[in-house]
Design a protein around this motif. Sequence first.
Motif, mmCIF file in Angstrom:
data_model
loop_
_atom_site.group_PDB
_atom_site.id
_atom_site.type_symbol
_atom_site.label_atom_id
_atom_site.label_comp_id
_atom_site.label_asym_id
_atom_site.label_seq_id
_atom_site.Cartn_x
_atom_site.Cartn_y
_atom_site.Cartn_z
ATOM 1 N N PRO A 86 115.610 30.258 36.410
ATOM 2 C CA PRO A 86 115.475 30.253 37.876
ATOM 3 C C PRO A 86 114.590 31.358 38.460
ATOM 4 O O PRO A 86 114.202 31.275 39.614
ATOM 5 N N SER A 87 114.245 32.377 37.665
ATOM 6 C CA SER A 87 113.432 33.457 38.226
ATOM 7 C C SER A 87 112.136 33.723 37.450
ATOM 8 O O SER A 87 111.464 34.710 37.708
ATOM 9 N N ARG A 88 111.768 32.837 36.533
ATOM 10 C CA ARG A 88 110.548 33.051 35.745
ATOM 11 C C ARG A 88 109.733 31.768 35.670
ATOM 12 O O ARG A 88 110.204 30.746 35.177
ATOM 13 N N LEU A 89 108.475 31.857 36.166
ATOM 14 C CA LEU A 89 107.577 30.701 36.229
ATOM 15 C C LEU A 89 106.334 30.971 35.395
ATOM 16 O O LEU A 89 105.668 31.990 35.580
ATOM 17 N N TRP A 90 106.014 30.046 34.489
ATOM 18 C CA TRP A 90 104.807 30.122 33.673
ATOM 19 C C TRP A 90 103.765 29.187 34.269
ATOM 20 O O TRP A 90 104.108 28.107 34.757
ATOM 21 N N GLY A 91 102.495 29.571 34.205
ATOM 22 C CA GLY A 91 101.414 28.718 34.678
ATOM 23 C C GLY A 91 100.265 28.705 33.691
ATOM 24 O O GLY A 91 99.898 29.748 33.139
ATOM 25 N N TYR A 92 99.712 27.508 33.448
ATOM 26 C CA TYR A 92 98.587 27.366 32.523
ATOM 27 C C TYR A 92 97.572 26.396 33.108
ATOM 28 O O TYR A 92 97.925 25.346 33.645
ATOM 29 N N GLY A 93 96.300 26.747 33.006
ATOM 30 C CA GLY A 93 95.191 25.877 33.388
ATOM 31 C C GLY A 93 94.072 26.059 32.383
ATOM 32 O O GLY A 93 93.586 27.175 32.180
ATOM 33 N N SER A 94 93.630 24.978 31.742
ATOM 34 C CA SER A 94 92.706 25.111 30.619
ATOM 35 C C SER A 94 91.262 25.397 31.014
ATOM 36 O O SER A 94 90.555 26.053 30.268
ATOM 37 N N ASP A 95 90.810 24.931 32.175
ATOM 38 C CA ASP A 95 89.386 25.076 32.458
ATOM 39 C C ASP A 95 88.960 26.508 32.744
ATOM 40 O O ASP A 95 87.881 26.936 32.357
ATOM 41 N N LEU A 96 89.794 27.297 33.389
ATOM 42 C CA LEU A 96 89.457 28.686 33.709
ATOM 43 C C LEU A 96 90.107 29.684 32.763
ATOM 44 O O LEU A 96 89.930 30.887 32.916
ATOM 45 N N GLY A 97 90.901 29.200 31.836
ATOM 46 C CA GLY A 97 91.651 30.111 30.968
ATOM 47 C C GLY A 97 92.812 30.754 31.704
ATOM 48 O O GLY A 97 93.270 31.829 31.339
ATOM 49 N N TYR A 98 93.294 30.089 32.747
ATOM 50 C CA TYR A 98 94.418 30.596 33.537
ATOM 51 C C TYR A 98 95.683 30.541 32.692
ATOM 52 O O TYR A 98 96.051 29.488 32.175
#
Length: 146
Positions: A86-98
């Motif tokens: 409930p208090s930890r969010l992961w984010g990934y985006g392949s085009d920018l290496g986010y």
Amino acid sequence: MRYTLPILALMVFLCACGRSGSGTPAGFIDSFGSHASPSGAMTVEVTRREKSLVDFAVVDTSTGKTLVTDYIGSDAMRWFLWWENPSRLWGYGSDLGYFKVFDFASGRVTSSSVSDATPVPQFVWDHLPTSKQRRYRVAPALLPEN
């Protein structure tokens, strides 16, 4: 009657091709719209900017206060957000290496870029491209408290 089986097969195929299947755990986000955190205390608003850019904001549900906003990349490439808890969010985006992790514990918001040395949860690792899986190691599973 002759077309019933092919039409039925096509319907099953189309229903199975969605980005988030029924086996997807709660807290996994890979589509636009409003998505509640596991506890319901926060909402992630994922929006499309311009033609295909993915923006998101995390909003405190009780106050309406925006806690964090960010840009994850293009929706034409692989991207996702996932609430580990409930208090930890992961984010990934392949085009920018986010690749970031956000912590919302104790009323403060912290974010950090995920480095090669950062162990990642199994679920996050499973959703990375194979080329990225070689760079990251899976965090040891937490054992339940006795």
